[in-house]
Motif scaffolding. Structure first.
Motif, short mmCIF file in Angstrom:
data_model
loop_
_atom_site.label_atom_id
_atom_site.label_comp_id
_atom_site.label_asym_id
_atom_site.label_seq_id
_atom_site.Cartn_x
_atom_site.Cartn_y
_atom_site.Cartn_z
N PRO A 258 -51.00 -17.35 16.84
CA PRO A 258 -49.60 -17.81 16.74
C PRO A 258 -48.75 -17.49 17.97
O PRO A 258 -47.95 -18.32 18.39
N GLU A 259 -48.91 -16.30 18.55
CA GLU A 259 -48.07 -15.94 19.70
C GLU A 259 -48.40 -16.81 20.90
O GLU A 259 -47.51 -17.35 21.56
N ARG A 260 -49.69 -16.97 21.18
CA ARG A 260 -50.09 -17.81 22.31
C ARG A 260 -49.69 -19.27 22.08
O ARG A 260 -49.25 -19.95 23.01
N SER A 261 -49.82 -19.72 20.85
CA SER A 261 -49.45 -21.11 20.54
C SER A 261 -47.95 -21.33 20.69
O SER A 261 -47.52 -22.36 21.22
N ALA A 262 -47.16 -20.37 20.24
CA ALA A 262 -45.71 -20.49 20.37
C ALA A 262 -45.31 -20.54 21.84
O ALA A 262 -44.43 -21.34 22.23
N THR A 263 -45.96 -19.73 22.65
CA THR A 263 -45.67 -19.75 24.09
C THR A 263 -45.99 -21.12 24.69
O THR A 263 -45.24 -21.66 25.50
N MET A 264 -47.11 -21.68 24.29
CA MET A 264 -47.51 -23.01 24.78
C MET A 264 -46.51 -24.08 24.35
O MET A 264 -46.12 -24.94 25.15
N LEU A 265 -46.06 -24.01 23.10
CA LEU A 265 -45.10 -24.99 22.60
C LEU A 265 -43.76 -24.87 23.33
O LEU A 265 -43.14 -25.88 23.68
N MET A 266 -43.32 -23.65 23.56
CA MET A 266 -42.06 -23.45 24.28
C MET A 266 -42.16 -23.96 25.72
O MET A 266 -41.20 -24.53 26.25
N ALA A 267 -43.32 -23.79 26.33
CA ALA A 267 -43.50 -24.28 27.70
C ALA A 267 -43.42 -25.79 27.74
O ALA A 267 -42.87 -26.37 28.69
N GLY A 268 -43.94 -26.44 26.71
CA GLY A 268 -43.86 -27.90 26.63
C GLY A 268 -42.43 -28.39 26.52
O GLY A 268 -42.03 -29.37 27.17
N VAL A 269 -41.64 -27.70 25.72
CA VAL A 269 -40.23 -28.08 25.56
C VAL A 269 -39.46 -27.82 26.86
O VAL A 269 -38.64 -28.64 27.29
N GLU A 270 -39.73 -26.68 27.48
CA GLU A 270 -39.06 -26.33 28.74
C GLU A 270 -39.27 -27.41 29.79
O GLU A 270 -38.34 -27.83 30.50
N LYS A 271 -40.48 -27.89 29.86
CA LYS A 271 -40.79 -28.95 30.82
C LYS A 271 -40.11 -30.25 30.45
O LYS A 271 -39.61 -30.99 31.32
N ALA A 272 -40.05 -30.55 29.15
CA ALA A 272 -39.50 -31.83 28.69
C ALA A 272 -38.00 -31.94 28.88
O ALA A 272 -37.48 -33.02 29.20
N VAL A 273 -37.27 -30.85 28.67
CA VAL A 273 -35.79 -30.93 28.75
C VAL A 273 -35.29 -30.81 30.18
O VAL A 273 -34.12 -31.13 30.47
N GLU A 274 -36.13 -30.34 31.09
CA GLU A 274 -35.80 -30.28 32.52
C GLU A 274 -34.47 -29.56 32.79
O GLU A 274 -33.67 -29.98 33.62
N GLY A 275 -34.23 -28.48 32.07
CA GLY A 275 -33.03 -27.67 32.30
C GLY A 275 -31.76 -28.22 31.69
O GLY A 275 -30.68 -27.64 31.87
N ALA A 276 -31.84 -29.32 30.94
CA ALA A 276 -30.64 -29.93 30.36
C ALA A 276 -30.08 -29.10 29.21
O ALA A 276 -28.90 -29.23 28.86
N ILE A 277 -30.90 -28.24 28.62
CA ILE A 277 -30.46 -27.41 27.50
C ILE A 277 -31.32 -26.16 27.48
O ILE A 277 -32.47 -26.17 27.94
N ALA A 278 -30.78 -25.06 26.97
CA ALA A 278 -31.53 -23.81 26.89
C ALA A 278 -32.56 -23.89 25.76
O ALA A 278 -32.22 -24.20 24.61
N VAL A 279 -33.80 -23.61 26.07
CA VAL A 279 -34.85 -23.62 25.05
C VAL A 279 -34.60 -22.50 24.03
O VAL A 279 -34.81 -22.68 22.83
N ASP A 280 -34.18 -21.36 24.52
CA ASP A 280 -33.79 -20.24 23.66
C ASP A 280 -32.26 -20.16 23.63
O ASP A 280 -31.64 -19.96 24.68
N PRO A 281 -31.60 -20.43 22.49
CA PRO A 281 -32.13 -20.37 21.13
C PRO A 281 -32.42 -21.73 20.49
O PRO A 281 -32.89 -21.79 19.34
N HIS A 282 -32.16 -22.84 21.16
CA HIS A 282 -32.13 -24.14 20.48
C HIS A 282 -33.49 -24.68 20.08
O HIS A 282 -33.58 -25.52 19.17
N PHE A 283 -34.57 -24.24 20.74
CA PHE A 283 -35.90 -24.73 20.40
C PHE A 283 -36.91 -23.59 20.25
O PHE A 283 -38.10 -23.80 20.41
N LYS A 284 -36.41 -22.40 19.92
CA LYS A 284 -37.29 -21.25 19.76
C LYS A 284 -37.16 -20.69 18.34
O LYS A 284 -36.32 -19.83 18.06
N PRO A 285 -38.01 -21.15 17.43
CA PRO A 285 -37.93 -20.68 16.04
C PRO A 285 -38.28 -19.20 15.90
O PRO A 285 -38.98 -18.63 16.74
N LYS A 286 -37.82 -18.63 14.80
CA LYS A 286 -38.12 -17.22 14.52
C LYS A 286 -39.42 -17.07 13.74
O LYS A 286 -39.93 -15.96 13.59
#
Length: 495
Positions: A258-286
């Motif tokens: 789960p930890e490695r998978s969450a990191t991979m998913l967050m990296a995908g979002v970070e790349k997709a939004v291209e800095g337009a919005i903060a991934v944490d907290p808006h796309f980082k579930p608890k």
């Protein structure tokens, strides 16, 4: 009036119900069946939901039927395309003639003495009665009458329309208007890009907490290649098999790492939004990946409208509605002309049908699920419930084929009924039917059936394992009891 009798009565003419009709015709050809549909159209979920952008949240090669290839070039399809597929399937195999539209089932009572169900349905203001030997519920697990509604403080003060996606008004005008969508699930992430691209002035997704969001292309080049090389049915089977294996492997990876998978998913979002919005907290579930369902965004459309500044995401809590928008707990204010409350589904057990067995009312929560489809103490009844981590139809078709297998087994051996019998030790787990932490599942925990401690009283989320179990293991497994009616045998002895 004399009740209409059929061997198998199917409730619901959606994706599952039409699939059930096909399997009944091909696997139990000597049995009669009818499909009762509360609404006046084929399609179920896909005909009911009319909100902008409604689409599949899994690939169509696994969401479609294994017996009828999906030929549309899009692997992620919109609602109208899916409805057309379901209806054309019903027409192709002449399933339509078995459907009774406008029949809403309200109660069902089983008699062991007669070995049959008596089913009452409302039709044109009157009650119509059917009897059947086997009752198969293909109406899903949420209420068609309305979704989960939250009454927010000050809601009546808001000057504009407040809309729930499940009751989307056909005449809603949001062009040039500011839209706030409350929610972070599959419906919300679908609505945001659809409304932003359709002319809304700006769309804001307001969430208390984020969900995992994954981008996926609508086109599948490998599938297109296979379809150009192989006959339709062979290509469909190959693509379907590949997608099943890949989705199963990814799910297992997410659950085991789960930890490695969450990191991979967050990296995908970070790349997709291209800095337009903060991934944490808006796309980082608890929570961990797949503790709740993941949200699919085709071609990354949600991320695109965020990059284009057509939409944004706010993570906060609602203090109250005002005449012109929403006040947040943080003190900020969201201006709005239209508010959409994508607050989720309302789950119901057994299609919200009042049910009794030999005169005793059945409480769904007191039952234990058997093989993800039948329930302890309830004879000759199955409920079609799909996967939460994969395409619905994968599990739905397995269930339907097993129901046919069960019916044929009883016919060969002269049995009139079958009933799962759970021991006290196997039934004491209390795990909910759907093992997720999502809000709509937790809200319904007190009314839904539960799982037991071990197989076959567990509802697994693994198609490859279920495929082997449902196809190869014997029907008479020791947990399923078989019997003959009082009329034919003079007693209720179970074998």
């Amino acid at each position: 009036m004399t009740a209409t009798h059929v061997d198998v009565l199917v409730v619901g003419a959606g994706l599952s119900g039409i699939g059930a009709g096909y399997r009944m015709q091909t696997r139990t050809p000597g049995k009669t069946y009818a499909i009762l549909e509360a609404r006046h159209a084929i399609g179920g979920t896909w005909d009911l939901f009319r909100y902008p952008g409604v689409r599949s949240d899994s690939d169509m090669f696994t969401l479609s039927y294994p017996f009828r290839p999906w030929t549309n070039p899009k692997s992620i399809a919109d609602g109208p395309a899916i409805v057309n597929y379901i209806r054309s399937t019903a027409a192709k195999y002449r399933i339509e003639r078995h459907i009774r539209f406008g029949h809403r089932v309200v109660r069902a009572s089983w008699s062991t003495q007669d070995a049959r169900w008596t089913v009452d349905a409302e039709h044109d203001g009157s009650t119509v009665t059917f009897t059947c030997s086997f009752l198969y519920l293909c109406s899903g697990y949420y209420s068609y009458t309305g979704g989960h509604v939250v009454e927010f403080p000050g809601q009546s003060d808001f000057a504009g329309p407040v809309v729930h996606p499940q009751q989307w008004p056909a005449d809603l005008d949001y062009a040039g208007k500011r839209v706030v969508i409350i929610g972070s699930g599959a419906t919300a992430v679908t609505l945001v890009p659809a409304m932003a691209d359709a002319g809304a002035a700006h769309v804001t997704m307001l969430q208390r907490s984020p969900s995992y969001v994954v981008a996926r292309p609508t086109a599948d080049p490998m599938a297109d290649r296979l379809r150009s090389l192989l006959p339709g049915h062979l290509a469909h089977r190959a693509i379907r098999g590949r997608n099943v294996v890949m989705s199963t492997l990814f799910y297992q990876m997410f659950r085991r790492l789960p930890e490695r998978s969450a990191t991979m998913l967050m990296a995908g979002v970070e790349k997709a939004v291209e800095g337009a919005i903060a991934v944490d907290p808006h796309f980082k579930p608890k929570y961990k990946p797949w503790d709740q369902r993941m949200c699919l965004v085709p071609d990354g459309d949600l991320f695109r409208v965020i990059r284009e500044r057509k939409a944004d995401v706010v993570t906060d809590r609602i203090s109250r509605f005002t005449a012109s928008g929403i006040e947040l707990v943080s003190g900020a204010t969201l201006p709005a002309d239209v508010i959409v409350t994508a607050t989720g589904l309302r789950m119901v057990a057994f299609g919200d049908i009042e049910m009794s067995v030999d005169g005793e009312v059945v409480k769904a929560h007191d039952t234990t699920v058997y093989k993800g489809m039948m329930f302890s103490g309830i004879p000759n009844l199955a409920w079609c419930v799909g996967y939460v981590n994969n395409s619905w139809t994968l599990r739905a078709d397995l269930t339907t084929q097993y129901v046919c297998r069960l019916i044929n087994h009883m016919a060969r051996h002269g049995y009139d009924y079958c009933v799962p019998a759970v021991s006290e030790s196997d039934a004491d787990d209390g795990r909910p039917l759907l093992d997720l932490t999502s809000g709509y599942i937790q809200r319904a925990a007190a009314v839904m059936p539960h799982q037991g401690t071990r197989q076959p009283w567990r509802h697994r989320q693994n198609y490859l394992v279920d495929l082997a179990t449902m196809r190869l293991r014997r029907v008479n497994d020791g947990a399923m009891r078989f019997g003959r009616s009082g009329i034919r045998a003079g007693d209720r002895t179970a074998a």
